[in-house]
Scaffold this motif. Structure first.
Motif, PDB file in Angstrom:
ATOM      1  N   ARG A  14       0.842  -1.186   0.000  1.00 33.33           N
ATOM      2  CA  ARG A  14       0.000   0.000   0.000  1.00 33.33           C
ATOM      3  C   ARG A  14       0.879   1.238   0.000  1.00 33.33           C
ATOM      4  N   ARG A  15       0.427   2.250  -0.720  1.00 34.87           N
ATOM      5  CA  ARG A  15       1.197   3.477  -0.878  1.00 34.87           C
ATOM      6  C   ARG A  15       0.389   4.663  -0.362  1.00 34.87           C
ATOM      7  N   PHE A  16       1.007   5.826  -0.333  1.00 31.30           N
ATOM      8  CA  PHE A  16       0.265   7.064  -0.171  1.00 31.30           C
ATOM      9  C   PHE A  16      -0.330   7.390  -1.532  1.00 31.30           C
ATOM     10  N   PHE A  17      -1.650   7.276  -1.636  1.00 33.03           N
ATOM     11  CA  PHE A  17      -2.347   7.466  -2.901  1.00 33.03           C
ATOM     12  C   PHE A  17      -1.708   6.585  -3.982  1.00 33.03           C
ATOM     13  N   ALA A  18      -1.035   7.203  -4.958  1.00 33.38           N
ATOM     14  CA  ALA A  18      -0.426   6.403  -6.016  1.00 33.38           C
ATOM     15  C   ALA A  18       1.079   6.624  -6.093  1.00 33.38           C
ATOM     16  N   VAL A  19       1.665   7.081  -4.997  1.00 35.78           N
ATOM     17  CA  VAL A  19       3.091   7.412  -4.992  1.00 35.78           C
ATOM     18  C   VAL A  19       3.874   6.189  -4.536  1.00 35.78           C
ATOM     19  N   THR A  20       4.533   5.524  -5.471  1.00 40.42           N
ATOM     20  CA  THR A  20       5.224   4.278  -5.141  1.00 40.42           C
ATOM     21  C   THR A  20       6.417   4.495  -4.228  1.00 40.42           C
ATOM     22  N   THR A  21       6.916   5.718  -4.158  1.00 41.99           N
ATOM     23  CA  THR A  21       8.059   6.005  -3.299  1.00 41.99           C
ATOM     24  C   THR A  21       7.650   6.358  -1.870  1.00 41.99           C
ATOM     25  N   LEU A  22       6.357   6.246  -1.559  1.00 37.87           N
ATOM     26  CA  LEU A  22       5.858   6.455  -0.201  1.00 37.87           C
ATOM     27  C   LEU A  22       5.115   5.195   0.219  1.00 37.87           C
ATOM     28  N   ALA A  23       5.781   4.352   1.000  1.00 34.93           N
ATOM     29  CA  ALA A  23       5.217   3.066   1.401  1.00 34.93           C
ATOM     30  C   ALA A  23       4.442   3.205   2.705  1.00 34.93           C
ATOM     31  N   ALA A  24       3.233   2.658   2.723  1.00 36.36           N
ATOM     32  CA  ALA A  24       2.360   2.794   3.890  1.00 36.36           C
ATOM     33  C   ALA A  24       2.898   2.024   5.082  1.00 36.36           C
ATOM     34  N   VAL A  25       2.683   2.614   6.260  1.00 40.50           N
ATOM     35  CA  VAL A  25       3.168   2.054   7.525  1.00 40.50           C
ATOM     36  C   VAL A  25       1.970   1.606   8.361  1.00 40.50           C
ATOM     37  N   ARG A  26       2.113   0.509   9.061  1.00 38.80           N
ATOM     38  CA  ARG A  26       1.025  -0.086   9.840  1.00 38.80           C
ATOM     39  C   ARG A  26       1.090   0.398  11.299  1.00 38.80           C
ATOM     40  N   VAL A  27       0.712   1.659  11.531  1.00 46.16           N
ATOM     41  CA  VAL A  27       0.777   2.177  12.898  1.00 46.16           C
ATOM     42  C   VAL A  27      -0.312   1.594  13.789  1.00 46.16           C
ATOM     43  N   GLU A  28      -1.212   0.809  13.216  1.00 42.94           N
ATOM     44  CA  GLU A  28      -2.171   0.104  14.079  1.00 42.94           C
ATOM     45  C   GLU A  28      -1.486  -0.964  14.930  1.00 42.94           C
ATOM     46  N   ASP A  29      -0.298  -1.386  14.510  1.00 39.40           N
ATOM     47  CA  ASP A  29       0.516  -2.304  15.316  1.00 39.40           C
ATOM     48  C   ASP A  29       1.167  -1.488  16.434  1.00 39.40           C
ATOM     49  N   PRO A  30       0.919  -1.806  17.709  1.00 39.29           N
ATOM     50  CA  PRO A  30       1.457  -1.001  18.815  1.00 39.29           C
ATOM     51  C   PRO A  30       2.964  -0.813  18.764  1.00 39.29           C
ATOM     52  N   HIS A  31       3.691  -1.855  18.345  1.00 38.33           N
ATOM     53  CA  HIS A  31       5.154  -1.729  18.282  1.00 38.33           C
ATOM     54  C   HIS A  31       5.563  -0.749  17.186  1.00 38.33           C
ATOM     55  N   VAL A  32       4.874  -0.806  16.064  1.00 36.74           N
ATOM     56  CA  VAL A  32       5.173   0.126  14.979  1.00 36.74           C
ATOM     57  C   VAL A  32       4.832   1.553  15.415  1.00 36.74           C
ATOM     58  N   PHE A  33       3.698   1.719  16.066  1.00 39.01           N
ATOM     59  CA  PHE A  33       3.330   3.046  16.577  1.00 39.01           C
ATOM     60  C   PHE A  33       4.426   3.584  17.482  1.00 39.01           C
ATOM     61  N   ASP A  34       4.872   2.774  18.422  1.00 39.06           N
ATOM     62  CA  ASP A  34       5.884   3.249  19.371  1.00 39.06           C
ATOM     63  C   ASP A  34       7.157   3.678  18.656  1.00 39.06           C
ATOM     64  N   ASP A  35       7.624   2.843  17.716  1.00 33.30           N
ATOM     65  CA  ASP A  35       8.872   3.159  17.030  1.00 33.30           C
ATOM     66  C   ASP A  35       8.722   4.354  16.089  1.00 33.30           C
ATOM     67  N   ALA A  36       7.540   4.505  15.492  1.00 33.64           N
ATOM     68  CA  ALA A  36       7.332   5.608  14.559  1.00 33.64           C
ATOM     69  C   ALA A  36       7.189   6.946  15.269  1.00 33.64           C
ATOM     70  N   HIS A  37       6.913   6.909  16.588  1.00 33.07           N
ATOM     71  CA  HIS A  37       6.670   8.147  17.328  1.00 33.07           C
ATOM     72  C   HIS A  37       7.732   8.429  18.383  1.00 33.07           C
ATOM     73  N   VAL A  38       8.839   7.706  18.335  1.00 36.18           N
ATOM     74  CA  VAL A  38       9.824   7.830  19.406  1.00 36.18           C
ATOM     75  C   VAL A  38      10.359   9.256  19.529  1.00 36.18           C
TER      76      VAL A  38
END
Length: 782
Positions: free
Chosen positions: A207-231
């Motif tokens: 999954r991308r941001f809209f149709a931009v292949t150079t922006l890969a979507a991140v799964r911040v619904e995963d608590p561990h991903v949320f924590d690391d993305a917001h450190v």
């Protein structure tokens, strides 16, 4: 504590955090409440916007780094300014994989990577290998251009794979028993698959941001991903470096409401604003942990109250004639147009997302792909938040079944599946409606619906042509009652046209016949051969004039390719684009007298609209956001034009002259606009008790329809609308403003009015707007 106002700044390598700190004294003098910064985390090298974050643990060194952030915040706080920062939870930048340690590790180790769960990849395809659309042709044709470098590197212990400027890590064991020149065999051992760039629309599996292949979507619904993305963001909060956050594109997240609840929890309720695009009539979800939106809803209300409804028929007739001349079918309604453009997006650049929905179906549904595309094309808002928004899906299903009876059975089978909010299918469908809406409407239809360019703005519905004064008051009163601290805006880094370009174009609705004559004369000099696009391009030229040829050529190219009917990004029509660029060249040559003459004819009315719009925004309910530099005329076009350098020294010098007593005329210098912005911001900052409610103020007289006036609890705004019509009727005549007893001072001119009835001919003699505030008169002598 919440801000009285914000001032948005685009932080980039050429205007870093230390440069921002240097303009803090000017912003404080201007009256700004909080400084509102674009994303600060480490972004892709060369990024001017910062939305392609590659490392969420660092302040971008190119933007000054962590120490510069400390210096800036200290300077801002010492000056009494708060700090609001834009954050990007939905995606990360992956255009240069080596710069993104999360993505690099995932490409190297695949499912064994500790970052494997961070990215939203469909692992059911190709044994989980992520498809990278970087090749200039199918693999078989370019495999000889790919090289394998076996030399270990600290971040690539098994070596590298290279394709021109692209570098990718080799997986462990890639070369076991193989020679480096056996490229095909080495590729088979990677956790990624190289693809032709044209495959991205149909075959991508992340999954991308809209149709931009150079922006890969991140799964911040995963608590561990949320924590690391917001450190790093949470460090800012803990250390008091930020006073609020702005969340980019929450609709891309699996569960926007859940994300905002988690963010509120970990930030102890720090104020958060969301970049939520509300469709016409849609309300912001009341259960979200947010102070409000970033303000596009207010932009649409302000714009439309300045548009003359009487001009609609004339502009429609012009549009119809242009289509006939071009050999196009009669103009579709707005609904018909966006159904077609959204369907085009679902069938092309979102095809891989639709295919993923089909793979998620728990039961076979014949015709599912076609039915899903129709539902996406007819979904009326950016997304639903199940169980809220079920009615929107039902609405789309009813319309799709009526338009495509052959799909009715498939649609009936899909609706129950798409309304089960616990299913991955329903969750992903909700994440797909937004990209289809954004790309189909804002990035395609807005460039095809060319009747009046000022109405095709982010969050706007150009079928809603205008708004009467009563409707305007209703909208502003609702904001005061429901979201009193929502941001309001007129220009952003995402707007298609700067606020004063739109203000000038609004005048066309007052003089549609004159515009038709002028456009005809301009097209006699130069035309693309496509009448509706000619209208769009000549409007841009007139609206932004005087603008450089370089800026207008860049706009023309982007607008034409985004429209995607005469040319496109993927399939460039060189003949059309030659004619298009010739139109821009003609504006500086043979057509120059026509352009300058017409601009001179409407410029004063455009300036009047611009000052009125700014006054309504700055004094109206919500927290007004001033986009960088827009305290003078903001005549930018679509990005990246709207991220141009701002001359803050010139603005500071003009502000100093105003503070010394200059009463500027309304002219090209825009000093009058800076006067309005500074006096309004200072009043909000210094006398907040005057901004506690919203009450329409009565205007009487034959010309009353040309005024918009309201009382915020002591501060009264008065603005002119439809200035060409006002001039045609001979001015304000007996129009009178009725306000409560008590003396008031116009903050713009210093004049005091101590009667309950103020003739608008007096009040608006100097400027088309007034900003009234209570004053205490000295006791009479004797």
């Amino acid at each position: 504590m919440l801000p009285a106002s914000t001032y948005r700044l685009q932080i980039r390598p050429s205007f870093d955090l230390d440069a921002v700190a240097a303009v803090v004294p000017y912003l404080a003098d201007l009256g700004v409440g909080w400084v509102y910064l674009s994303p600060l985390l480490k972004a892709t090298t060369g990024s001017d916007h910062g939305y392609d974050v590659v490392d969420p643990s660092l302040v971008d060194p190119a933007r000054g780094g962590g120490e510069a952030l400390d210096r800036f915040v200290s300077t801002a706080h010492d000056a009494g300014l708060g700090v609001l920062v834009d954050i990007v939870p939905n995606h990360m930048g992956v255009s240069i994989p080596r710069e993104n340690p999360w993505w690099w590790d995932y490409l190297r180790l695949g499912e064994a990577s500790e970052r494997a769960s961070a990215f939203d990849v469909d692992r059911a395809l190709d044994d989980g290998r992520v498809r990278l659309p970087i090749l200039g042709a199918p693999l078989a044709e370019v495999i000889g251009e790919i090289t394998v470098d076996p030399v270990p590197a600290p971040d690539a212990p098994d070596g590298l794979l290279r394709y021109y400027d692209h570098e990718l890590p080799l997986a462990p064991g890639s070369l076991d028993g193989l020679e480096p020149d056996d490229v095909a065999a080495v590729l088979d051992r990677q956790h990624y698959e190289l693809r032709f760039w044209r495959d991205e629309a149909a075959l991508l599996n992340y999954r991308r941001f809209f149709a931009v292949t150079t922006l890969a979507a991140v799964r911040v619904e995963d608590p561990h991903v949320f924590d690391d993305a917001h450190v790093e963001i949470l460090r800012w909060v803990r250390e008091g470096l930020v006073d609020g956050l702005r969340v980019d594109h929450p609709d891309g997240l699996r569960d926007p409401g859940g994300y905002l609840a988690r963010l509120a929890e970990v930030t102890n309720g720090l104020p958060v604003w969301v970049e939520k695009i509300l469709e016409h009539g849609e309300e912001l979800p009341s259960w979200w942990h947010t102070v409000g939106t970033t303000g596009y809803d207010a932009l649409g209300e302000i714009e439309r109250v300045l548009v003359d409804p009487a001009g609609r028929a004339g502009l429609d007739a012009l549009d119809a004639q242009l289509r006939i001349e071009t050999g196009l079918p009669s103009a579709p309604s707005w609904g018909e147009l966006i159904h077609g453009t959204k369907r085009q997006i679902a069938d092309t650049i979102q095809a891989s997302e639709v295919a993923r929905l089909v793979r998620l179906l728990p039961i076979p549904v014949p015709g599912a792909r076609e039915a899903l595309a129709e539902l996406l094309a007819l979904f009326p808002t950016y997304r639903s938040y199940l169980p809220v928004g079920r009615s929107w899906l039902d609405e789309a299903a009813e319309a799709a079944s009526a338009g495509r009876p052959d799909l009715a059975e498939a649609i009936a089978a899909l609706v129950p599946l798409l309304t089960d909010g616990s299913s991955e299918l329903a969750q992903r469908f909700q994440q797909t409606t937004g990209p289809v809406m954004a790309k189909g409407v804002e990035d395609t239809a807005f460039y095809r619906f060319t009747r009046l360019g000022s109405l095709t703005e982010v969050g706007g519905d150009p079928s809603a042509f205008s708004l009467d004064v009563a409707g305007f008051h209703d909208a502003f009163a609702r904001r005061q009652a429901s979201w009193p601290y929502s941001l309001t805006t007129l220009s952003t880094h995402d707007t298609k046209r700067g606020e004063d370009v739109r203000a000038r174009l609004d005048v066309l609705a007052e003089v549609p016949e004159r515009w038709a004559e002028t456009l005809d004369a301009l097209r006699e000099v130069a035309t693309t051969g496509h009448g509706p696009f000619d209208a769009l391009l000549w409007q841009a030229i007139v609206g932004a004039w005087p603008a450089s040829a370089e800026r207008l050529h860049a706009y023309a190219e982007k607008a034409a390719r985004e429209a995607g009917d005469a040319t496109s990004w993927l399939d460039v029509n060189e003949d059309f684009e030659r004619r298009m660029h010739a139109v821009v060249d003609a504006a500086f040559g043979e057509a120059l007298p026509l352009v300058e003459s017409f601009v001179a004819e409407i410029a004063a009315a455009g300036y009047s609209n611009g000052l009125s719009a700014k006054t309504l925004q700055l004094i109206g309910p919500g927290v007004p956001d001033v986009y960088q530099g827009s305290e003078l005329w903001e005549q930018s076009l679509v990005d990246p034009d709207n991220r141009r350098h701002v001359d803050f020294a010139a603005r500071a010098a003009t502000l100093a002259r105003l503070d010394e007593g200059l009463v500027p005329p309304v002219d090209d210098s825009a000093a009058a606009k800076l006067l309005i912005v500074s006096r309004a911001l200072r009043l909000r900052r210094d006398r907040p008790h005057l901004f506690t409610r919203y009450t329409p103020v009565t205007v009487t007289g034959a010309a009353a329809e040309h005024a918009v006036a309201f009382d915020r609890g002591g501060a009264i705004a008065v603005a002119t609308r439809l200035p060409m019509g006002l001039a045609a009727r001979g001015g304000w005549g007996d129009a009178t403003l009725l306000h409560p007893a008590g003396a008031v001072q116009d903050e713009l001119t210093g004049r005091i009015f101590d009667t309950e009835q103020i003739p608008l001919a007096q009040l608006l003699a100097t400027y088309p707007v007034a900003l009234l505030a209570p004053v205490a008169l000295a006791a009479p002598l004797g």
